[in-house]
Write an enzyme that holds these catalytic residues in place. Structure first.
Site, PDB file in Angstrom:
ATOM      1  N   GLU A   1      72.551  19.154   6.813  1.00 11.61           N
ATOM      2  CA  GLU A   1      71.028  18.980   6.813  1.00 11.61           C
ATOM      3  C   GLU A   1      70.571  19.392   5.417  1.00 11.61           C
ATOM      4  O   GLU A   1      70.879  20.153   4.817  1.00 11.61           O
ATOM      5  CB  GLU A   1      70.267  19.826   7.917  1.00 11.61           C
ATOM      6  CG  GLU A   1      68.659  19.381   8.118  1.00 11.61           C
ATOM      7  CD  GLU A   1      68.331  19.840   9.603  1.00 11.61           C
ATOM      8  OE1 GLU A   1      69.064  20.687  10.232  1.00 11.61           O
ATOM      9  OE2 GLU A   1      67.082  19.563   9.886  1.00 11.61           O
TER      10      GLU A   1
ATOM     11  N   ASP B   1      68.110  21.177   4.242  1.00  7.51           N
ATOM     12  CA  ASP B   1      67.740  22.516   3.712  1.00  7.51           C
ATOM     13  C   ASP B   1      69.098  22.992   3.263  1.00  7.51           C
ATOM     14  O   ASP B   1      68.755  24.193   2.651  1.00  7.51           O
ATOM     15  CB  ASP B   1      67.067  23.532   4.963  1.00  7.51           C
ATOM     16  CG  ASP B   1      67.749  23.164   6.193  1.00  7.51           C
ATOM     17  OD1 ASP B   1      68.430  21.966   6.635  1.00  7.51           O
ATOM     18  OD2 ASP B   1      67.739  24.159   6.915  1.00  7.51           O
TER      19      ASP B   1
ATOM     20  N   TYR C   1      63.721  30.648  16.899  1.00  4.83           N
ATOM     21  CA  TYR C   1      64.908  29.765  16.495  1.00  4.83           C
ATOM     22  C   TYR C   1      65.627  29.184  17.442  1.00  4.83           C
ATOM     23  O   TYR C   1      65.862  27.873  17.494  1.00  4.83           O
ATOM     24  CB  TYR C   1      65.819  30.397  15.524  1.00  4.83           C
ATOM     25  CG  TYR C   1      66.744  29.670  14.365  1.00  4.83           C
ATOM     26  CD1 TYR C   1      66.206  29.461  13.229  1.00  4.83           C
ATOM     27  CD2 TYR C   1      67.834  29.229  15.031  1.00  4.83           C
ATOM     28  CE1 TYR C   1      66.846  28.695  12.377  1.00  4.83           C
ATOM     29  CE2 TYR C   1      68.571  28.223  14.104  1.00  4.83           C
ATOM     30  CZ  TYR C   1      68.074  27.993  12.762  1.00  4.83           C
ATOM     31  OH  TYR C   1      68.760  27.174  11.932  1.00  4.83           O
TER      32      TYR C   1
ATOM     33  N   HIS D   1      70.541  30.917   7.687  1.00  8.01           N
ATOM     34  CA  HIS D   1      68.854  31.421   7.304  1.00  8.01           C
ATOM     35  C   HIS D   1      68.914  32.866   7.898  1.00  8.01           C
ATOM     36  O   HIS D   1      69.376  33.332   8.991  1.00  8.01           O
ATOM     37  CB  HIS D   1      67.954  30.571   8.427  1.00  8.01           C
ATOM     38  CG  HIS D   1      68.089  28.964   8.147  1.00  8.01           C
ATOM     39  ND1 HIS D   1      67.415  28.441   7.032  1.00  8.01           N
ATOM     40  CD2 HIS D   1      68.561  28.089   8.589  1.00  8.01           C
ATOM     41  CE1 HIS D   1      67.469  27.263   6.988  1.00  8.01           C
ATOM     42  NE2 HIS D   1      67.989  26.872   8.026  1.00  8.01           N
TER      43      HIS D   1
HETATM   44 FE1  FEO Z   1      70.003  22.254  10.748  1.00  4.99          FE
HETATM   45 FE2  FEO Z   1      69.027  24.984   8.519  1.00  4.99          FE
HETATM   46  O1  FEO Z   1      69.434  23.210   8.978  1.00  4.99           O
END
Ligand code: FEO
Length: 404
Positions: free
Chosen positions: A80, A82, A196, A229
């Protein structure tokens, strides 16, 4: 922020995005981080990259430890943007490096970059890569949460680099869970984990349970979980695994979320006796107005609560647009183990409450019918009906909650 050594020779080299508030439509009031990890070993290995805007930051971070051109391997756990949209910038520095990635990950990268000159090794679950004193074990996690996804376990460090799983959208200078709890609070961290999970991982509860069971069968000792993250789980890695299992098994609070929108305050007015009826039945209640709240907050509050009452005025015989948007979003998240009902006001034909129930049934959620509908403005009698419906609804929520 400077690099942080998270295990001997393994460094966080990521970036903090203090300013992001819209993460592909998911509101991130606390920003986020893009975490990636540099393993200093005989073969220097970088696990994941960062969002393209932050490429220079991670490259500078790497440079503070080692000349980036010495990196031999790039592990791509997830494509992805990010995490993968700076791969081209990184590969400019290390054109001879080998990229370790799943087959679907490679296919995805081929769609975004000219990969013709990059060296790839396609990995499957169980494949390992020895880079010196450390051995990396790759485990595919398809649809958690993209088809390409995998995680990387660093055996000798007992470290799971888990890409999005166990992540949180939190911009913070704390890199570890215990640091964050010390400078903020456990409740804030837990809220970020639930937020999340609700907005990204809710559809995948069954897959999550199976994948955690697979990892447990392999007998991997996990001492630390480093997601892509937010904070790194140094002190409570086992707890966050259990939290994921609990959420996948339907964990919720004995609470009702009243999620509504309103045109001329009639539907809004109905929330007052509804909330009181729920409260008087001994059940906690939170009221969320859709146009006053980000969608991701409404989703989180839905997910935290065992019960949900959706409130919608009728507009042109169907649900109010913001409510319809929420219901469509929710259906895509495939919620389970929640009990629902609906209410709303109408001027002439009605139809919104009926449609809301149809939507909940399409999601295979428990419903308590018939809900409450009022013509134009709620009268005292209507308010009494709302109160009584809410008490009955709260009783059903308590019964249903007892099953979990
Ligand atoms: Fe699925 Fe943090 O991207």
């Amino acid at each position: 922020m400077k690099t942080v050594e998270i295990k001997p020779g393994i460094y966080w080299v990521g970036a903090i995005d203090w300013g992001v508030r819209d993460f592909h439509g998911y509101v991130t009031p606390n920003g986020t981080t893009y975490n990636n990890y540099l393993i200093m070993d005989e073969q220097i290995t970088l696990v994941d990259t960062v969002k393209h805007d932050f490429a220079d930051i991670t490259i500078d971070n790497i440079r503070s430890i080692v000349d980036p051109t010495r990196i031999k391997n790039l592990v791509v756990n997830h494509i992805e943007p990010d995490h993968a949209s700076s791969i081209d910038k990184v590969m400019e520095l290390i054109p001879d490096a080998t990229i370790y990635i799943t087959e679907k990950g490679k296919k995805g990268l081929d769609r975004s970059f000219d990969t013709s000159r990059w060296k790839f090794i396609i990995v499957k679950s169980g494949h390992t890569l020895t880079i010196g004193k450390y051995t990396l074990l790759f485990l595919e996690t398809p649809m958690l949460h993209w088809p390409d996804s995998m995680v990387t376990y660093v055996k000798e460090a007992k470290l799971l680099i888990s890409q999005d799983a166990f992540g949180q959208h939190l911009a913070t200078t704390a890199r570890f869970d215990d640091e964050f709890v010390e400078c903020a609070s456990h409740a804030e961290l837990e809220d970020a984990v639930i937020d999340y999970y609700a907005n990204i991982l809710m559809p995948f509860g069954k897959l999550i349970k199976n994948k955690i069971a697979d990892i447990q069968k392999l007998g991997l000792e996990i001492d630390m979980i480093a997601p892509d993250h937010g904070i790194i789980w140094r002190s409570s890695s086992q707890k966050v695994i259990q939290d994921y299992l609990d959420m996948a098994n339907g964990r919720a609070a004995l609470r009702v979320a009243i999620i509504y929108d309103t045109m001329w305050h009639s539907t809004e007015r109905m929330t007052i006796p509804l909330m009181q009826g729920i409260k008087d039945e001994g059940v906690d209640c939170k009221v969320i107005k859709l146009r006053a709240s980000p969608m991701s907050v409404a989703v989180k509050e839905f997910w935290k609560s065992r019960g949900c009452l959706i409130g919608t005025p009728t507009l042109n015989n169907i649900m109010f647009p913001s409510v319809a948007e929420f219901m469509t979003h929710l259906r895509g998240l495939r919620p389970l183990n929640r009990i629902t009902g609906a209410f709303g006001s109408f001027g002439w034909g009605g139809g919104a409450v009926k449609e809301a129930y149809e939507e909940f049934k399409r999601m295979n959620l428990e419903v308590v019918e018939p809900g409450v509908q009022v013509l134009y403005k709620p009268s005292a009698e209507d308010e009494n009906q709302c109160y009584n419906f809410a008490r009955g609804f709260a009783k059903k929520v308590k019964e249903y909650h007892g099953k979990f």
